[in-house]
Scaffold this active site. Structure first.
Site, PDB file in Angstrom:
ATOM      1  N   LYS A   1       1.028  -1.330   0.074  1.00 47.94           N
ATOM      2  CA  LYS A   1       0.008   0.017   0.031  1.00 47.94           C
ATOM      3  C   LYS A   1       0.804   1.347   0.085  1.00 47.94           C
ATOM      4  CE  LYS A   1      -4.595   0.716   0.417  1.00 47.94           C
ATOM      5  NZ  LYS A   1      -5.282  -0.140  -0.214  1.00 47.94           N
TER       6      LYS A   1
HETATM    7  N1  GLU Z   1      -7.264  -0.002  -3.428  1.00 51.40           N
HETATM    8  C1  GLU Z   1      -7.707  -0.914  -4.042  1.00 51.40           C
HETATM    9  C2  GLU Z   1      -7.976  -1.963  -2.741  1.00 51.40           C
HETATM   10  O1  GLU Z   1      -7.903  -1.788  -1.511  1.00 51.40           O
HETATM   11  C3  GLU Z   1      -7.224  -1.694  -5.288  1.00 51.40           C
HETATM   12  C4  GLU Z   1      -5.963  -2.374  -5.059  1.00 51.40           C
HETATM   13  C5  GLU Z   1      -5.478  -2.792  -6.551  1.00 51.40           C
HETATM   14  O2  GLU Z   1      -6.333  -2.779  -7.388  1.00 51.40           O
HETATM   15  O3  GLU Z   1      -4.373  -3.158  -6.596  1.00 51.40           O
HETATM   16  O4  GLU Z   1      -8.249  -3.127  -2.936  1.00 51.40           O
END
Ligand code: GLU
Length: 411
Positions: free
Chosen positions: A102
């Site tokens: 993240k």
């Molecule tokens: N931000 C989204 C999540 O928390 C998508 C993450 C992604 O597609 O890599 O799942």
């Protein structure tokens, strides 16, 4: 309990049930890397501003790390750590070949001009460009980031490394993005809700739904809920919300959001204002928190009237609130299953980029539905056979997959 401790609480609980032992548990609790950078940019006024940026990678046993990038004033190391961890379990639940990561920048994008936003994004990518890559770590949209931000990331990375669309997902469809990615998280949320109601002898068609958050996830969840015949009785954004027991006009609300206006401006016969707090405890069969984390506190949990909560946001429920829901017989479908539709279509986008081909929207949606239904079915099997809560069952599935991969690869 801070956000990271809360995330780890569930891992320890599942690990004890599975008898994984302290050695494996320790491995799964630690992050592989934490990249913390400063991002200096020149404001439009000529002043210098310096922001904090993070890209944390939790575990890559099952593949390159994957996860979104959020721009928000409350972003800090603890939150990013917790969210990176969640991504490892989420990608494992839907069995896509990624680990978890993240990122975030501590900033308020509403106070930045488009030019400043672009400079912040590009400088951030410049700072972490050795740490990301199509086979290494692949960012995506999250709170307050969108396809345009992903386009800048792709461009900035490609300037340094050569053309590499697979370095980031959630790009515009015109720039190697995938059909269906924007709607994917909301689509997955409703797919899971529908499966659950069906198994409980009910049907989305007869259900009332309340949704907190009207960004990308909440908006599409509302549109799909309506499309499947549900009555959307309350929605909200940061400005507040609107409610109508007879059902809201979701298309009109979507129109408002798309023209970047707030829900507070919505006026219609029969609709009344509702606060974000009141929405969580309003009369509805299904509650979908689709905004920020930590909104379902123990106090709120005692007042919730919905029969099922489908976690479209990441980490909306405090562990203490989770226990209250269990005691009260309210089912919580956890984030690592409920909102995994986004990363699933991110996986499709990455796959298409690596192969230089395009799938149709129909192809994307039918594969997405298949993956969500399979993941739901696997976890439901465990819930029923071992009499577990949905979150614990989801963690057991995820931990099993990650621990196995880690052991096969070797510490
Ligand atoms: N931000 C989204 C999540 O928390 C998508 C993450 C992604 O597609 O890599 O799942």
């Amino acid at each position: 309990m801070n956000a990271f401790e809360a995330a780890n609480h569930y891992i320890s609980k599942a690990s004890r049930i599975m008898n994984l032992g302290p050695r494996v548990e320790r491995l799964l609790l630690s992050l592989e890397a934490e990249h913390h950078v400063t991002i200096p940019i020149e404001r439009d006024s000529g002043e210098l501003a310096v922001f904090s940026g993070y890209r944390f990678q939790h575990n890559s046993a099952r593949g390159p790390t994957k996860g979104g990038l959020r721009f928000h004033p409350t972003v800090d190391a603890d939150e990013v750590r917790a969210l990176a961890t969640l991504m490892t379990w989420k990608t494992a639940v839907v069995n896509v070949p990624f680990g978890g990561a993240k990122g975030g920048i501590t900033c308020d994008p509403s106070e930045l001009s488009q030019g400043e936003l672009e400079r912040v994004t590009r400088k951030f990518v410049e700072r972490i460009s050795q740490e990301i890559g199509p086979q290494r770590d692949i960012p995506a949209p999250d709170v307050n980031t969108n396809a345009q931000v992903m386009a800048w990331i792709m461009d900035q990375y490609s300037r340094q490394h050569g053309f590499a669309p697979g370095v980031v997902t959630g790009k515009p469809v015109e720039l190697h993005g995938s059909e269906g990615r924007e709607a994917a998280t909301g689509y997955g949320v409703i797919c899971v809700a529908e499966n659950f109601l069906h198994d409980s002898g009910k049907c989305l068609k007869d259900a009332t739904v309340a949704i907190q958050g009207f960004g990308n996830v909440g908006l599409f969840a509302a549109l799909f809920a309506k499309e499947h015949g549900a009555k959307v009785v309350a929605v909200s954004d940061v400005s507040g919300g609107v409610a109508n027991r007879d059902g809201l006009d979701v298309s009109a609300l979507a129109e408002l959001a798309r023209s970047r206006r707030s829900l507070a401006e919505y006026e219609s016969d029969g609709a009344s204002p509702i606060t974000n707090e009141a929405l969580l405890t309003c009369e509805a069969d299904v509650l979908i928190p689709a905004a920020l984390g930590g909104v379902l506190t123990p106090e709120v949990a005692r007042e919730v009237r919905a029969k099922v909560i489908v976690e479209a946001a990441n980490a909306p429920t405090f562990p203490e609130a989770d226990e209250i829901f269990e005691q009260r017989g309210i089912t919580v479908i956890p984030d690592i299953l409920a909102n995994a539709g986004g990363v699933t279509v991110s996986y499709f986008e990455w796959t298409q980029n690596l192969q230089c081909l395009r799938w149709t929207e129909r192809e994307v949606n039918s594969r997405l539905q298949q993956i969500m239904t399979d993941a739901y079915g696997t976890i439901r099997g465990l819930v029923q056979s071992r009499k577990l809560g949905w979150r614990t069952a989801a963690y057991i599935v995820a931990l099993g997959r990650v621990a196995k991969a880690a052991m096969l690869r070797g510490v």
